[in-house]
Write a protein that holds these residues in place. Structure first.
Motif, PDB file in Angstrom:
ATOM      1  N   PRO A 114       0.657  -1.665   0.164  1.00 30.51           N
ATOM      2  CA  PRO A 114      -0.223  -0.002   0.031  1.00 30.51           C
ATOM      3  C   PRO A 114       0.754   1.575  -0.469  1.00 30.51           C
ATOM      4  O   PRO A 114       1.935   0.798   0.605  1.00 30.51           O
ATOM      5  CB  PRO A 114      -1.278   0.128   0.887  1.00 30.51           C
ATOM      6  CG  PRO A 114       0.223  -0.979   2.147  1.00 30.51           C
ATOM      7  CD  PRO A 114       0.822  -1.665   1.291  1.00 30.51           C
ATOM      8  N   ASP A 115       0.223   2.447  -0.433  1.00 36.57           N
ATOM      9  CA  ASP A 115       0.944   3.800  -0.121  1.00 36.57           C
ATOM     10  C   ASP A 115       0.982   4.296   0.673  1.00 36.57           C
ATOM     11  O   ASP A 115      -0.105   3.819   1.860  1.00 36.57           O
ATOM     12  CB  ASP A 115       0.953   4.532  -1.260  1.00 36.57           C
ATOM     13  CG  ASP A 115      -1.007   5.000  -1.910  1.00 36.57           C
ATOM     14  OD1 ASP A 115      -1.491   4.532  -0.815  1.00 36.57           O
ATOM     15  OD2 ASP A 115      -1.654   4.768  -2.545  1.00 36.57           O
ATOM     16  N   TYR A 116       1.436   5.567   0.633  1.00 38.13           N
ATOM     17  CA  TYR A 116       1.917   5.960   2.238  1.00 38.13           C
ATOM     18  C   TYR A 116      -0.388   6.672   2.901  1.00 38.13           C
ATOM     19  O   TYR A 116      -0.713   6.371   3.587  1.00 38.13           O
ATOM     20  CB  TYR A 116       2.897   7.305   1.999  1.00 38.13           C
ATOM     21  CG  TYR A 116       3.927   6.749   2.018  1.00 38.13           C
ATOM     22  CD1 TYR A 116       5.040   6.168   2.863  1.00 38.13           C
ATOM     23  CD2 TYR A 116       4.737   7.364   1.640  1.00 38.13           C
ATOM     24  CE1 TYR A 116       5.779   5.840   2.310  1.00 38.13           C
ATOM     25  CE2 TYR A 116       6.054   7.144   1.220  1.00 38.13           C
ATOM     26  CZ  TYR A 116       6.694   6.372   1.960  1.00 38.13           C
ATOM     27  OH  TYR A 116       8.665   5.896   1.539  1.00 38.13           O
ATOM     28  N   LYS A 117      -0.602   7.358   1.811  1.00 41.42           N
ATOM     29  CA  LYS A 117      -2.083   8.264   1.524  1.00 41.42           C
ATOM     30  C   LYS A 117      -3.150   6.534   2.697  1.00 41.42           C
ATOM     31  O   LYS A 117      -3.467   6.926   2.916  1.00 41.42           O
ATOM     32  CB  LYS A 117      -2.480   8.017   0.192  1.00 41.42           C
ATOM     33  CG  LYS A 117      -4.115   8.721   1.546  1.00 41.42           C
ATOM     34  CD  LYS A 117      -4.083  10.026  -0.160  1.00 41.42           C
ATOM     35  CE  LYS A 117      -5.330  10.602   0.407  1.00 41.42           C
ATOM     36  NZ  LYS A 117      -5.741  11.589  -1.279  1.00 41.42           N
ATOM     37  N   THR A 118      -2.880   5.259   1.941  1.00 44.37           N
ATOM     38  CA  THR A 118      -3.445   4.227   2.247  1.00 44.37           C
ATOM     39  C   THR A 118      -3.368   3.812   3.726  1.00 44.37           C
ATOM     40  O   THR A 118      -4.060   3.484   4.476  1.00 44.37           O
ATOM     41  CB  THR A 118      -3.945   2.732   0.802  1.00 44.37           C
ATOM     42  OG1 THR A 118      -3.831   3.259  -0.659  1.00 44.37           O
ATOM     43  CG2 THR A 118      -4.139   1.337   1.996  1.00 44.37           C
TER      44      THR A 118
END
Length: 393
Positions: free
Chosen positions: A371-375
């Motif tokens: 997952p990316d940072y925002k997720t």
């Protein structure tokens, strides 16, 4: 990491100047403290936000010597002071997360501040208000994710602290004898949930039987509640305690007094737990603060990466945190496991690399997914192995 749940730089100048600044700044409350120290300077391009000013301001939600979040941020401000000796650094402690923060930032602007760091999660709304009212001042806020239209002179930044928390979880998982780890936390904001989950996932990666027991204090710094939380965890058989609190000394001292192990957070507190200290996740804000200031002085803040949700960590190579020193109980084998995990995260992985399953058995991150940072900073669940429920409010 703060929440909006209520209220909550080289040589010092002469005493007379310190007093003058204290009187000139509209202090929010009787417990607010303001100091002035030499800080950096230079001038940027004329007419650009945050350039040509005489001062830089920092506000902290708690005291600068809390062995925690605010101490780490204050130490970062002092590094800015050393890096920019021609500018004055203004600091204010114990600044509530309400309109008092707005007033104190306005006071700093009246003293020449063209860059302001609002360092608490709950300082976001006051920071936005000040940025909108002063387009020639750069206001950066520590910790939030923001969406939508923003003033061009406003930005947010943070570090992926859940990465070293995951590594500390490895240490905890290898050290525990009871397979029961404890976590004292303030509010169920995503940053807190990220850390608890990362801690458990790190522990489980080396000890499948490890579980993390949680206690919620509903406060960033309430020593009474913190002591009660530690007592509760110890009564359940927990032998390693960590935390997500602003002031950390009470939890660490209570755990040390009970002869159990401590994993620190925010700052190095090994001196108050010489026997039980394992390691910790320690903020080193100075390089990032300095980078933001220099970018602003160069006239390049507007449209830069700091304008929204700038994140640094192991993958970016300029992370604002370090793994705290190891205590005497940590084996060479465990240190090697931590080193290997850190290298893997930096290269192509994450503490939340799938599969990640929540407490109810639902797959939140599928296998093979990173997952990316925002997720990650939008997590609203506890992972499998965390004991306790997320408060509804």
């Amino acid at each position: 990491m703060r929440a909006a749940y209520g209220s909550r730089w080289r040589t010092r100048r002469t005493a007379a100047l310190a007093l003058l600044l204290a009187l000139a700044l509209p202090v929010a409350s009787a417990c607010a403290t303001n100091t002035s120290e030499n800080a950096a300077g230079g001038g940027g391009a004329a007419g650009k936000p945050g350039t040509g000013g005489k001062a830089i301001g920092f506000i902290f939600v708690g005291p600068k010597d809390d062995y925690g979040y605010n101490q780490a941020a204050y130490e970062g401000s002092q590094e800015v002071a050393k890096a920019f000796p021609d500018l004055k650094v203004l600091t204010a402690e114990n600044v509530p997360e309400d309109d008092n923060a707005t007033r104190i930032m306005e006071g700093m602007i009246s003293q020449g501040a063209k860059i302001i760091f609002a360092t608490s999660y709950g300082h976001k709304d006051p920071a936005l208000k000040v940025a909108a009212a002063h387009p020639d001042v750069v206001v950066v806020q520590q910790g939030n994710l923001v969406d939508g239209a923003l003033p061009p002179n406003f930005g947010t930044y943070f570090g992926t602290v859940y990465e070293p928390v995951y590594l500390a979880g490895i240490v905890a998982g290898k050290t525990t004898k009871s397979n029961k780890l404890g976590y004292v936390y303030a509010f169920p904001i995503s940053q807190t949930l990220d850390n608890i989950n990362a801690f458990q996932l790190g522990a489980k990666s080396v000890n499948p039987d490890a579980k993390t027991y949680t206690v919620n204090t509903s406060s960033w710094c309430d020593p009474g509640k913190q002591k009660a939380a530690v007592d509760s965890l110890l009564a359940q058989g927990v032998d390693v305690v960590s935390q997500h609190q602003d002031c950390t000394a009470t939890v660490i001292k209570a755990t040390e007094a009970a002869g159990k192990y401590t994993v620190g957070y925010h700052a190095n507190a090994q001196s108050i737990a010489p026997k039980g200290w394992l390691t910790g996740s320690e903020w080193k804000w100075g390089p990032l603060y300095t980078k933001i200031v220099q970018k602003t002085l160069d006239g390049g803040f507007t449209g830069s990466e700091y304008n929204a949700n700038f994140r640094v960590g192991l993958k970016t190579g300029d992370n604002p945190f370090v793994q705290s020193p190891y205590g005497p109980a940590v084996s060479e084998e465990t240190k090697k496991l931590v080193e290997e995990a850190a290298a893997k995260i930096a290269k192509d992985s994450s503490p939340f690399a799938g599969p990640v399953v929540d407490q109810d058995g639902k797959v939140q991150v599928p296998a093979g997914t990173i997952p990316d940072y925002k997720t990650i900073e939008s997590i609203t669940y506890f992972v499998e192995g965390v004991v306790g429920k997320i408060p509804s409010s």
